[in-house]
Enzyme design. Structure first.
Site, PDB file in Angstrom:
ATOM      1  N   HIS A 156       0.811  -1.221   0.000  1.00 58.81           N
ATOM      2  CA  HIS A 156       0.000   0.000   0.000  1.00 58.81           C
ATOM      3  C   HIS A 156       0.846   1.274   0.000  1.00 58.81           C
ATOM      4  O   HIS A 156       0.334   2.350   0.301  1.00 58.81           O
ATOM      5  CB  HIS A 156      -0.943  -0.002   1.205  1.00 58.81           C
ATOM      6  N   CYS A 182       3.123  13.915  -6.433  1.00 62.69           N
ATOM      7  CA  CYS A 182       2.201  14.764  -7.175  1.00 62.69           C
ATOM      8  C   CYS A 182       1.335  13.912  -8.102  1.00 62.69           C
ATOM      9  O   CYS A 182       1.839  13.050  -8.823  1.00 62.69           O
ATOM     10  CB  CYS A 182       2.976  15.795  -8.000  1.00 62.69           C
ATOM     11  N   CYS A 196       4.463  21.551 -10.975  1.00 62.42           N
ATOM     12  CA  CYS A 196       3.393  21.667 -11.969  1.00 62.42           C
ATOM     13  C   CYS A 196       2.098  22.244 -11.401  1.00 62.42           C
ATOM     14  O   CYS A 196       1.129  22.432 -12.143  1.00 62.42           O
ATOM     15  CB  CYS A 196       3.112  20.302 -12.601  1.00 62.42           C
ATOM     16  N   GLY A 254      -0.371 -10.325  12.181  1.00 58.82           N
ATOM     17  CA  GLY A 254      -1.022  -9.070  12.558  1.00 58.82           C
ATOM     18  C   GLY A 254      -1.969  -8.502  11.533  1.00 58.82           C
ATOM     19  O   GLY A 254      -2.052  -7.295  11.370  1.00 58.82           O
ATOM     20  N   GLY A 269      -7.901 -12.183  17.351  1.00 62.34           N
ATOM     21  CA  GLY A 269      -9.238 -12.062  16.795  1.00 62.34           C
ATOM     22  C   GLY A 269      -9.393 -12.733  15.451  1.00 62.34           C
ATOM     23  O   GLY A 269      -8.486 -13.370  14.915  1.00 62.34           O
ATOM     24  N   CYS A 287       1.121 -10.279  18.338  1.00 66.88           N
ATOM     25  CA  CYS A 287       2.327 -10.513  17.537  1.00 66.88           C
ATOM     26  C   CYS A 287       3.582 -10.404  18.382  1.00 66.88           C
ATOM     27  O   CYS A 287       4.500 -11.226  18.264  1.00 66.88           O
ATOM     28  CB  CYS A 287       2.400  -9.498  16.398  1.00 66.88           C
TER      29      CYS A 287
END
Length: 276
Positions: free
Chosen positions: A118, A126, A180, A217, A245, A261
């Site tokens: 991610h 930009c 820009c 995790g 969980g 963890c």
């Protein structure tokens, strides 16, 4: 045999691990996670890509909260979990570490075979010309343009901003790209945004080379990470998870250790240190 001992046996039996990590890895470093033990949101969902790009007011709100939150987020240090996984790589046991986190703490702990699924929050990019900018540099620019906001404090949020509520963000100045004039965005994949294909393809290539998957995790509620677990299960690769969980992959797991963890990986780290 305890669940942790079973995990150690799982790791010992599989030479090349595809490690997939999530927010639970970084809670010990002071970065909160997104979901509770049942996989439900603990707080308001993060900003979406569509809102950030399409609405200047949303960008003001995001960057104002980020100015406050970055002061803590940017100082976060790796914890035992990160160090244990780096040691596992040093022992030649990691095919790749695919992280859903954006904090860079795996690399800070010494892991090098890392794919940031991610993106990274320590970079800004930009949307017009794709020019990158260090987040620390952009932080200084935000502070210079909005000095009054430096006096605010709030609880840190998982994506590096802060829980500033009931605040008027309309006076907050967000600078454009100096090259820009385009919109500047954290170099991370927002909700509603697609992970770049080249990153997905690289992850699948490593998955093909791995002989087992270790999830650390993560509830796997976000499909961008869960798809690799699905693919591993379809290929018949064993799956182990360390997570407090429920996870989206519970029915697919070969082994699950339902504890923190840090507690579990601390024992792994100690075992590796005893071996050498």
């Amino acid at each position: 045999m305890t669940p942790t001992e079973r995990l150690l046996g799982f790791i010992a039996r599989h030479q090349r691990l595809f490690v997939l990590t999530g927010a639970g890895c970084s809670t010990g470093s002071g970065i909160p996670d997104y979901r509770d033990a049942d996989g439900q949101w603990k707080r308001i969902q993060p900003v979406t890509y569509q809102a950030f790009i399409g609405d200047p007011a949303t960008r003001q709100r995001y960057w104002a909260r980020s100015l406050v939150g970055w002061r803590r987020f940017g100082l976060a240090q790796p914890n035992t979990t990160h160090h244990a996984l780096a040691k596992l790589e040093a022992h030649g046991r990691v095919e790749v570490l695919l992280t859903q986190n954006v904090d860079g703490l795996h690399q800070a702990a010494g892991s090098t075979r890392v794919i940031d699924l991610h993106g990274r929050l320590d970079l800004v990019r930009c949307m017009g010309c794709a020019q990158p900018l260090l987040r620390t540099v952009f932080q200084n620019e935000l502070v210079m343009l909005n000095p009054a906001w430096l006096g605010l404090d709030a609880q840190t949020a998982p994506d590096g901003d802060a829980h500033l509520e009931a605040v008027d963000f309309s006076s907050f100045t967000v600078p454009p790209c100096q090259y820009c004039g385009g919109v500047l965005k954290p170099d991370v994949v927002f909700f509603g945004e697609n992970v770049p294909k080249v990153i997905v393809q690289a992850a699948y290539q490593h998955l093909d080379q791995a002989d087992a998957v270790l999830i650390v995790g993560s509830s796997l509620m976000v499909y961008s990470g869960f798809r690799f677990v699905q693919a591993a299960a379809q290929a018949g690769k064993p799956l182990a998870a360390v997570n407090l969980g429920r996870t989206r992959a519970d029915s697919l797991l070969t082994l699950k250790v339902e504890q923190s963890c840090e507690v579990t990986l601390k024992l792994l780290l100690e075992c590796m240190q005893e071996e050498h």
